[in-house]
Write an enzyme that holds these catalytic residues in place. Structure first.
Site, PDB file in Angstrom:
ATOM      1  N   ARG A 232      49.811  28.422  70.208  1.00  0.00           N
ATOM      2  CA  ARG A 232      49.964  27.307  69.283  1.00  0.00           C
ATOM      3  C   ARG A 232      48.645  26.541  69.186  1.00  0.00           C
ATOM      4  NH1 ARG A 232      53.594  29.677  67.681  1.00  0.00           N
ATOM      5  NH2 ARG A 232      55.762  29.058  67.356  1.00  0.00           N
ATOM      6  N   GLU A 261      48.209  23.692  61.000  1.00  0.00           N
ATOM      7  CA  GLU A 261      48.422  24.885  60.171  1.00  0.00           C
ATOM      8  C   GLU A 261      49.730  24.837  59.390  1.00  0.00           C
ATOM      9  OE1 GLU A 261      48.473  27.940  63.434  1.00  0.00           O
ATOM     10  OE2 GLU A 261      50.459  28.383  62.644  1.00  0.00           O
ATOM     11  N   HIS A 293      47.626  33.102  61.860  1.00  0.00           N
ATOM     12  CA  HIS A 293      48.895  33.207  62.610  1.00  0.00           C
ATOM     13  C   HIS A 293      49.645  34.501  62.246  1.00  0.00           C
ATOM     14  CE1 HIS A 293      51.929  30.500  64.886  1.00  0.00           C
ATOM     15  NE2 HIS A 293      52.041  31.759  65.239  1.00  0.00           N
TER      16      HIS A 293
HETATM   17  C1  COI Z   1      56.621  32.506  66.851  1.00  0.00           C
HETATM   18  O1  COI Z   1      57.513  33.366  66.716  1.00  0.00           O
HETATM   19  O2  COI Z   1      56.770  31.526  67.592  1.00  0.00           O
HETATM   20  C2  COI Z   1      55.363  32.675  66.140  1.00  0.00           C
HETATM   21  O3  COI Z   1      54.381  32.139  66.573  1.00  0.00           O
HETATM   22  C3  COI Z   1      55.363  33.430  64.842  1.00  0.00           C
HETATM   23  C4  COI Z   1      55.890  32.578  63.740  1.00  0.00           C
HETATM   24  C5  COI Z   1      55.039  31.395  63.451  1.00  0.00           C
HETATM   25  C6  COI Z   1      56.129  33.315  62.453  1.00  0.00           C
END
Ligand code: COI
Length: 327
Positions: A232, A261, A293
């Protein structure tokens, strides 16, 4: 039983939603947009929502609760975009969705190799027929001490992948895992900062670890440290990272996530002024690889995200144990 799906992508998710809905006996409502106060009414009649990374703040939570939404399932592992306090207050359940950790772990290794083999510079030069060698000499991963912060499913898979490269691996987590001990040595953060040539982040974002990579922690790291973040953006103070990169304290970075983001990644914003100065600077540096991402994004993860999101609603509706339940 009806699930209303927000931010449903036609090109990769929709067919899966219909396939899994049929399998689990679920009626679907589908919307391409992210949930907002304006379009919340579309979900009327549904008891469950499936969302992705859009923010669910207090007013929206209150609105959904007043419409009888029992649970919001985010088809993501992380759930820092959901106001859990508000969910508790209004009695709305929350669940996440897991997918195979290899998706993010493989990508993490790719970013590590891109960073230490100077891949951005190599590709930029090759594109303009500059085939010289000076300035693009790489280093071997086997010569590195790598610090893995966070040894949940993804961190553990990264450690397993790293074991094939023959590097020394140090790990840190509040909760230690026996599986990790076969491949890595658990230690404290101070030791990681002092001894690691590369540090990779794999923890959820919480109020406690927000900006854990900051001026102070960077100052305690090795000169030329490489920082990789596929977790993150908020874990890193971008301004401090930029200063570290500009001074040479940080040798390179691979960032699949950045601060601010939300509302930017996964949208076509090419004609907009993004207003994210840190992103502009980071993208411009020759030793930083920034991707939007994408580490999760594989055929397997999308099938898991859609399937697990709907299954988690089905299990909750049937009063069964829901392995993805957060609240
Ligand atoms: C998650 O699954 O936590 C990710 O980081 C991917 C999502 C932002 C699509």
């Amino acid at each position: 039983m009806k699930v209303f799906v927000y931010s449903c992508r036609k090109f990769d998710e929709e067919a899966l939603f219909y396939r899994f809905a049929e399998q689990y006996g679920i009626e679907l409502g589908i919307c391409r947009e992210a949930p907002t106060l304006e379009n919340a009414g579309l979900a009327r009649g549904a008891s469950y929502l499936s969302i992705i990374t859009s923010k669910i703040e207090r007013p929206l939570m209150e609105r959904f609760a007043s419409m009888g939404i029992r649970m919001i399932s985010t088809r993501t592992v992380g759930y820092d975009h959901i106001d859990l306090e508000a969910a508790k207050e209004f009695g709305v359940g929350v669940s996440n969705a897991t997918y195979t950790p290899e998706c993010v772990a493989d990508y993490t290794i790719m970013l590590m190799l891109m960073a230490i083999r100077k891949m951005k510079r190599i590709m930029q030069r090759a594109a303009i027929n500059d085939f010289t060698l000076q300035g693009i000499q790489g280093r071997l991963l086997s010569s590195f001490t790598v610090g893995v912060l966070g040894t949940g499913k993804i961190g553990r898979q990264v450690i397993k992948n790293l074991s094939g490269f023959g590097c020394r691996v140090l790990a840190y987590d509040l909760f230690e895992s026996d599986e990790v001990r076969s491949y890595a040595e658990y230690t404290d953060l101070e030791t990681i900062y002092r001894e690691c040539d590369l540090i990779t982040l794999h923890m959820p974002l919480t109020p406690e670890n927000d900006h854990m990579i900051n001026r102070d922690s960077i100052a305690r790291m090795r000169d030329g440290v490489v920082i990789i973040n596929t977790a993150r953006g908020g874990l890193i103070d971008s301004q401090a990272l930029i200063e570290g990169l500009e001074s040479g304290k940080v040798g390179a970075a691979g960032l699949d996530v950045v601060e601010k983001e939300f509302g930017m990644y996964y949208y076509d914003r090419k004609s907009d002024l993004l207003g994210n100065r840190e992103l502009s600077i980071l993208r411009d540096l020759p030793n930083v690889v920034v991707t939007p991402h994408m580490a999760f994004y594989t055929d397997q993860s999308i099938s898991d995200m859609v399937g697990h999101s709907l299954l988690s609603c089905r299990l909750t509706e049937d009063g069964k144990e829901n392995p993805w339940k957060i609240l």
